[in-house]
Design a protein around this motif. Structure first.
Motif, PDB file in Angstrom:
ATOM      1  N   SER A 101       5.819  -1.020  10.750  1.00 48.73           N
ATOM      2  CA  SER A 101       6.079  -1.810  12.027  1.00 48.73           C
ATOM      3  C   SER A 101       5.153  -1.609  13.097  1.00 48.73           C
ATOM      4  O   SER A 101       5.217  -2.163  14.163  1.00 48.73           O
ATOM      5  N   GLY A 102       4.587  -0.567  13.058  1.00 46.97           N
ATOM      6  CA  GLY A 102       3.570  -0.150  14.177  1.00 46.97           C
ATOM      7  C   GLY A 102       2.564   0.928  13.622  1.00 46.97           C
ATOM      8  O   GLY A 102       2.654   1.224  12.507  1.00 46.97           O
ATOM      9  N   PRO A 103       1.846   1.451  14.462  1.00 47.21           N
ATOM     10  CA  PRO A 103       0.607   2.171  14.325  1.00 47.21           C
ATOM     11  C   PRO A 103       1.145   3.638  13.422  1.00 47.21           C
ATOM     12  O   PRO A 103       0.592   4.000  12.606  1.00 47.21           O
ATOM     13  N   GLN A 104       2.025   4.233  14.125  1.00 41.99           N
ATOM     14  CA  GLN A 104       2.436   5.458  13.288  1.00 41.99           C
ATOM     15  C   GLN A 104       2.992   5.315  11.760  1.00 41.99           C
ATOM     16  O   GLN A 104       2.315   6.049  11.001  1.00 41.99           O
ATOM     17  N   GLU A 105       3.779   4.141  11.793  1.00 42.22           N
ATOM     18  CA  GLU A 105       4.218   4.048  10.491  1.00 42.22           C
ATOM     19  C   GLU A 105       3.109   3.574   9.368  1.00 42.22           C
ATOM     20  O   GLU A 105       3.065   4.155   8.385  1.00 42.22           O
ATOM     21  N   ALA A 106       2.344   2.820  10.021  1.00 42.48           N
ATOM     22  CA  ALA A 106       1.004   2.299   8.998  1.00 42.48           C
ATOM     23  C   ALA A 106       0.068   3.631   8.936  1.00 42.48           C
ATOM     24  O   ALA A 106      -0.172   3.697   7.807  1.00 42.48           O
ATOM     25  N   ARG A 107       0.103   4.520   9.697  1.00 42.25           N
ATOM     26  CA  ARG A 107      -0.547   5.687   9.491  1.00 42.25           C
ATOM     27  C   ARG A 107       0.021   6.594   8.411  1.00 42.25           C
ATOM     28  O   ARG A 107      -0.732   7.022   7.346  1.00 42.25           O
ATOM     29  N   GLU A 108       1.169   6.683   8.522  1.00 43.02           N
ATOM     30  CA  GLU A 108       2.092   7.342   7.180  1.00 43.02           C
ATOM     31  C   GLU A 108       1.915   6.695   6.114  1.00 43.02           C
ATOM     32  O   GLU A 108       1.611   7.366   5.007  1.00 43.02           O
ATOM     33  N   SER A 113      -6.160  -2.243  13.460  1.00 42.32           N
ATOM     34  CA  SER A 113      -6.889  -2.189  14.927  1.00 42.32           C
ATOM     35  C   SER A 113      -6.228  -1.310  15.876  1.00 42.32           C
ATOM     36  O   SER A 113      -6.506  -0.750  17.007  1.00 42.32           O
ATOM     37  N   SER A 114      -4.885  -1.162  15.481  1.00 40.90           N
ATOM     38  CA  SER A 114      -3.956  -0.343  16.407  1.00 40.90           C
ATOM     39  C   SER A 114      -3.954   1.186  16.060  1.00 40.90           C
ATOM     40  O   SER A 114      -3.336   2.025  16.841  1.00 40.90           O
ATOM     41  N   LEU A 115      -4.706   1.525  15.030  1.00 38.90           N
ATOM     42  CA  LEU A 115      -4.780   3.029  14.570  1.00 38.90           C
ATOM     43  C   LEU A 115      -5.829   3.640  15.493  1.00 38.90           C
ATOM     44  O   LEU A 115      -6.862   3.116  16.071  1.00 38.90           O
ATOM     45  N   ASP A 116      -5.705   4.833  15.545  1.00 45.91           N
ATOM     46  CA  ASP A 116      -6.813   5.512  16.481  1.00 45.91           C
ATOM     47  C   ASP A 116      -8.014   5.528  15.654  1.00 45.91           C
ATOM     48  O   ASP A 116      -8.121   5.388  14.437  1.00 45.91           O
ATOM     49  N   GLU A 117      -9.080   5.479  16.650  1.00 44.33           N
ATOM     50  CA  GLU A 117     -10.340   5.186  16.100  1.00 44.33           C
ATOM     51  C   GLU A 117     -10.880   6.192  15.012  1.00 44.33           C
ATOM     52  O   GLU A 117     -11.514   5.908  14.091  1.00 44.33           O
ATOM     53  N   LYS A 118     -10.578   7.519  15.401  1.00 44.30           N
ATOM     54  CA  LYS A 118     -10.947   8.563  14.328  1.00 44.30           C
ATOM     55  C   LYS A 118     -10.319   8.278  12.743  1.00 44.30           C
ATOM     56  O   LYS A 118     -11.104   8.407  11.870  1.00 44.30           O
ATOM     57  N   ILE A 139     -10.875   6.230   7.153  1.00 47.01           N
ATOM     58  CA  ILE A 139     -10.330   5.479   5.940  1.00 47.01           C
ATOM     59  C   ILE A 139     -11.313   4.381   5.750  1.00 47.01           C
ATOM     60  O   ILE A 139     -11.496   4.182   4.469  1.00 47.01           O
ATOM     61  N   GLU A 140     -12.077   3.834   6.561  1.00 45.21           N
ATOM     62  CA  GLU A 140     -13.030   2.873   6.275  1.00 45.21           C
ATOM     63  C   GLU A 140     -14.259   3.343   5.593  1.00 45.21           C
ATOM     64  O   GLU A 140     -14.778   2.585   4.913  1.00 45.21           O
ATOM     65  N   LYS A 141     -14.379   4.879   5.874  1.00 46.26           N
ATOM     66  CA  LYS A 141     -15.712   5.229   5.092  1.00 46.26           C
ATOM     67  C   LYS A 141     -15.144   5.829   3.877  1.00 46.26           C
ATOM     68  O   LYS A 141     -16.360   6.350   3.287  1.00 46.26           O
ATOM     69  N   MET A 142     -14.236   5.978   3.475  1.00 51.06           N
ATOM     70  CA  MET A 142     -13.895   6.717   2.420  1.00 51.06           C
ATOM     71  C   MET A 142     -14.451   5.493   1.127  1.00 51.06           C
ATOM     72  O   MET A 142     -14.394   4.421   1.052  1.00 51.06           O
TER      73      MET A 142
END
Length: 106
Positions: A27-34, A56-61, A66-69
């Motif tokens: 539902s949001g960036p924190q949950e998506a990150r988890e 796009s709501s995730l922090d850039e780092k 994850i995009e470079k994995m």
């Protein structure tokens, strides 16, 4: 065997599940990150499609990491709530896949 998964909002996740795809809700960036972190740690995901708005709501780092994995391959899928410019979406996919900016003309 690797699997294809989708990380998206609740409403879209229902549709993906009906189509037989493993879909995870965030539902949001924190949950998506988890959710993304847990899927990466499991190691059985080959391709992970993430709702573009969540990605796009995730922090850039974190997003760059994850995009470079090499595995899983992370791709963005258009969000239902954000207007979709098909041409720029395809150009972004091509740029990511081949490393060059391809400009599409009519």
């Amino acid at each position: 065997m690797h699997r294809f998964v989708v990380v998206t909002d609740r409403d879209s996740a229902i549709g993906f599940r009906l189509a037989g795809v493993d879909a995870f809700e965030a539902s949001g960036p924190q949950e998506a990150r988890e959710v993304i972190s847990s899927l990466v740690k499991k190691g059985d995901t080959g391709i992970m499609a993430v709702n573009e708005e969540l990605l796009s709501s995730l922090d850039e780092k974190f997003r760059d990491g994850i995009e470079k994995m090499r595995s899983p391959i992370v791709i963005s899928i258009p969000s239902r709530t954000v207007g979709l410019d098909k041409r720029s979406y395809i150009e972004r996919l091509l740029r990511k896949a081949i490393g060059y900016n391809v400009v599409m003309r009519r």
